[in-house]
Design a protein around this motif. Structure first.
Motif, PDB file in Angstrom:
ATOM      1  N   ASP A  54       0.723  -1.270  -0.006  1.00 24.96           N
ATOM      2  CA  ASP A  54      -0.244   0.057  -0.202  1.00 24.96           C
ATOM      3  C   ASP A  54       0.827   1.146  -0.066  1.00 24.96           C
ATOM      4  O   ASP A  54       0.647   2.398  -0.355  1.00 24.96           O
ATOM      5  N   PHE A  55       2.058   1.162   0.463  1.00 22.49           N
ATOM      6  CA  PHE A  55       3.154   2.278   0.679  1.00 22.49           C
ATOM      7  C   PHE A  55       4.437   1.796   0.095  1.00 22.49           C
ATOM      8  O   PHE A  55       4.902   0.926   0.546  1.00 22.49           O
ATOM      9  N   ALA A  56       5.006   2.679  -0.530  1.00 23.38           N
ATOM     10  CA  ALA A  56       6.338   2.563  -0.761  1.00 23.38           C
ATOM     11  C   ALA A  56       7.083   2.661   0.289  1.00 23.38           C
ATOM     12  O   ALA A  56       8.137   1.564   0.388  1.00 23.38           O
ATOM     13  N   GLY A  57       6.978   3.253   1.263  1.00 22.42           N
ATOM     14  CA  GLY A  57       7.733   3.319   2.658  1.00 22.42           C
ATOM     15  C   GLY A  57       7.761   1.653   3.190  1.00 22.42           C
ATOM     16  O   GLY A  57       9.028   1.326   3.719  1.00 22.42           O
ATOM     17  N   PHE A  96      14.106 -10.981  10.108  1.00 26.76           N
ATOM     18  CA  PHE A  96      13.080 -10.991  11.289  1.00 26.76           C
ATOM     19  C   PHE A  96      12.053  -9.653  11.092  1.00 26.76           C
ATOM     20  O   PHE A  96      10.883  -9.959  11.340  1.00 26.76           O
ATOM     21  N   GLY A  97      12.853  -8.634  11.262  1.00 24.27           N
ATOM     22  CA  GLY A  97      12.267  -7.241  11.115  1.00 24.27           C
ATOM     23  C   GLY A  97      11.288  -7.201   9.976  1.00 24.27           C
ATOM     24  O   GLY A  97      10.107  -6.765   9.952  1.00 24.27           O
ATOM     25  N   ALA A  98      11.988  -7.560   8.940  1.00 24.39           N
ATOM     26  CA  ALA A  98      11.501  -7.414   7.466  1.00 24.39           C
ATOM     27  C   ALA A  98      10.201  -8.219   7.443  1.00 24.39           C
ATOM     28  O   ALA A  98       9.198  -7.787   6.854  1.00 24.39           O
ATOM     29  N   LEU A  99      10.290  -9.405   7.934  1.00 23.40           N
ATOM     30  CA  LEU A  99       9.123 -10.414   7.983  1.00 23.40           C
ATOM     31  C   LEU A  99       7.948  -9.790   8.579  1.00 23.40           C
ATOM     32  O   LEU A  99       6.766  -9.970   8.579  1.00 23.40           O
ATOM     33  N   ILE A 100       8.268  -9.345   9.903  1.00 26.15           N
ATOM     34  CA  ILE A 100       7.214  -8.456  10.689  1.00 26.15           C
ATOM     35  C   ILE A 100       6.615  -7.423   9.884  1.00 26.15           C
ATOM     36  O   ILE A 100       5.215  -7.200   9.787  1.00 26.15           O
ATOM     37  N   ILE A 101       7.220  -6.772   9.096  1.00 24.70           N
ATOM     38  CA  ILE A 101       6.984  -5.812   8.467  1.00 24.70           C
ATOM     39  C   ILE A 101       5.952  -6.298   7.294  1.00 24.70           C
ATOM     40  O   ILE A 101       4.871  -5.579   7.001  1.00 24.70           O
ATOM     41  N   LEU A 102       6.519  -7.264   6.838  1.00 32.18           N
ATOM     42  CA  LEU A 102       5.665  -7.908   5.374  1.00 32.18           C
ATOM     43  C   LEU A 102       4.661  -8.567   5.901  1.00 32.18           C
ATOM     44  O   LEU A 102       3.323  -8.800   5.209  1.00 32.18           O
ATOM     45  N   LEU A 103       4.610  -9.348   6.870  1.00 36.92           N
ATOM     46  CA  LEU A 103       3.341 -10.217   7.521  1.00 36.92           C
ATOM     47  C   LEU A 103       2.589  -9.853   8.603  1.00 36.92           C
ATOM     48  O   LEU A 103       1.391 -10.493   8.706  1.00 36.92           O
ATOM     49  N   GLY A 104       2.883  -8.869   9.237  1.00 39.24           N
ATOM     50  CA  GLY A 104       2.152  -8.293  10.128  1.00 39.24           C
ATOM     51  C   GLY A 104       0.557  -7.873   9.832  1.00 39.24           C
ATOM     52  O   GLY A 104       0.555  -7.323   8.797  1.00 39.24           O
ATOM     53  N   ARG A 106      -2.830  -6.169   9.378  1.00 41.57           N
ATOM     54  CA  ARG A 106      -2.918  -4.724   9.264  1.00 41.57           C
ATOM     55  C   ARG A 106      -4.298  -4.321   9.720  1.00 41.57           C
ATOM     56  O   ARG A 106      -5.273  -5.031   8.716  1.00 41.57           O
ATOM     57  N   GLY A 107      -4.796  -3.536  10.234  1.00 44.14           N
ATOM     58  CA  GLY A 107      -5.987  -3.221  10.652  1.00 44.14           C
ATOM     59  C   GLY A 107      -6.635  -2.275   9.434  1.00 44.14           C
ATOM     60  O   GLY A 107      -5.688  -1.443   8.753  1.00 44.14           O
ATOM     61  N   GLY A 108      -7.841  -2.446   9.358  1.00 46.40           N
ATOM     62  CA  GLY A 108      -8.573  -1.690   8.224  1.00 46.40           C
ATOM     63  C   GLY A 108      -8.839  -0.172   8.525  1.00 46.40           C
ATOM     64  O   GLY A 108      -9.336   0.881   8.004  1.00 46.40           O
TER      65      GLY A 108
END
Length: 108
Positions: A54-57, A96-104, A106-108
């Motif tokens: 959803d976001f480039a960042g 591990f941090g990247a996976l948290i960002i990728l797979l965490g 997300r609330g709508g």
């Protein structure tokens, strides 16, 4: 396409492109190394835009962990230097941090 293969391919493109400049400026290779280096960096940027996010960042932040691990693989395979335990621990934390960002979740 799944994000992980795209991140890996993007990392190879970025690392190869940056290494081409490293080879030219630090290892005394021909300035012609810049040409494939620039092409690799363009490929890297294009691949990173193929990530579904959803976001480039957020895409860029998750990429960072993959880039760090891929850089250590490059160091071992291309440069012939074995990563030490601190490299491996740091890389594991970043993945591990990247996976948290990728797979965490997300609330709508």
């Amino acid at each position: 396409m799944n994000a992980i293969p795209l991140y890996i391919l993007a990392a190879v493109g970025e690392i190869a492109g940056c290494f081409a400049f490293w080879a030219w400026l630090r290892l005394g290779k021909s300035p012609l190394w810049v040409i494939p280096g620039l092409l690799s960096l363009v490929l890297f940027a294009w691949l990173l835009t193929r990530i579904e996010a959803d976001f480039a960042g957020r895409a860029f932040a998750a990429y960072g962990g993959i880039y760090i691990a891929a850089s250590l693989v490059w160091m071992a395979v291309v440069e012939g230097a074995r990563p030490d335990r601190w490299d491996m621990i740091g890389s594991g934390i970043c993945i591990f941090g990247a996976l948290i960002i990728l797979l965490g979740p997300r609330g709508g």
